[in-house]
Design an enzyme around this catalytic site. Structure first.
Site, PDB file in Angstrom:
ATOM      1  CB  ILE A  39      -0.993   0.194   1.259  1.00  0.00           C
ATOM      2  CG1 ILE A  39      -1.887   0.917   1.170  1.00  0.00           C
ATOM      3  CG2 ILE A  39      -0.210   0.048   2.522  1.00  0.00           C
ATOM      4  CD1 ILE A  39      -2.851   1.300   2.379  1.00  0.00           C
ATOM      5  CB  CYS A  40       0.933   3.970   1.115  1.00  0.00           C
ATOM      6  SG  CYS A  40       1.698   5.778   1.282  1.00  0.00           S
ATOM      7  CB  ALA A  41       5.321   4.782  -0.848  1.00  0.00           C
ATOM      8  CE1 TYR A  96      -0.083   9.762  -0.472  1.00  0.00           C
ATOM      9  CE2 TYR A  96       1.734  10.466  -1.835  1.00  0.00           C
ATOM     10  CZ  TYR A  96       0.633  10.915  -0.774  1.00  0.00           C
ATOM     11  OH  TYR A  96       0.375  12.053  -0.309  1.00  0.00           O
ATOM     12  CB  SER A 110      -4.322  -0.123  -1.313  1.00  0.00           C
ATOM     13  OG  SER A 110      -5.096   0.644  -1.281  1.00  0.00           O
TER      14      SER A 110
END
Length: 184
Positions: free
Chosen positions: A102-104, A123, A151
């Site tokens: 998720i994210c980075a 991200y 995500s």
């Protein structure tokens, strides 16, 4: 029992890490958190101290149904700089297990070669389309492509965790957990 490993690196995004741990445990998934260092306590990106269940060195050879990488900075860079994470991601994926980021943290999967040809969410700005032409970028909150779930960021952590439950368990378990969280 279904097992998930969540490595915790110094500077990880605490909202993502804690949400994943909490929501997956509500589904009765055995979540094992592992610090990258020899110390179980890490300091997350906003100064929150988290205590891992164990260290990565102690569980590096164990089997898990899924490996999930929380994002945040400098946590993602710390995950990406640890060669054990790349080896673990590849070993588990090649063994037919699920991988999530998720994210980075999808950056770690990209550097490990797991995202080539896949649809991915991350991200904004972490992976630039011109630098990664082999990836199919999506603005969806959560993307699942062939046992790899990605995500976008802290605001999508709950949806990400619920998708993991659906894929590892079933839709009924996801619905039960989601109802208890009073999302709607």
């Amino acid at each position: 029992m279904t097992t998930v490993l969540i490595p915790l690196a110094e500077g990880c995004e605490e909202l993502e890490a804690v949400t994943l741990i909490d929501v997956l445990r509500r589904a009765e998934i055995q979540v094992v958190t592992a610090s990258l260092s020899e110390h179980q306590q890490i300091t997350a990106s906003r100064g929150v101290r988290l205590v891992a269940d164990t260290t990565l060195a102690q569980v590096i050879d164990d089997e898990f149904d899924m490996l999930v990488l929380p994002g945040g900075q400098p946590g993602t860079n710390n995950l990406d700089a640890d060669p054990r994470i790349h080896v673990l991601v590849k070993r588990l994926y090649q063994g037919g297990n699920w991988i999530g980021a998720i994210c980075a943290a999808p950056m770690v999967l990209a550097h490990a070669g797991l995202l080539d040809g896949r649809k991915v969410s991350c991200y904004p700005g972490v992976l630039e389309p011109k630098e990664w032409p082999e990836l199919q970028f999506s603005n969806d909150a959560v993307v699942c492509d062939n046992k790899v779930i990605t995500s976008r960021g802290p605001g999508t952590a709950m949806a990400f965790a619920l998708m993991i439950i659906e894929k590892l368990m079933d839709e009924t378990t996801r619905s039960k957990v989601e109802a208890g969280l009073v999302i709607r």
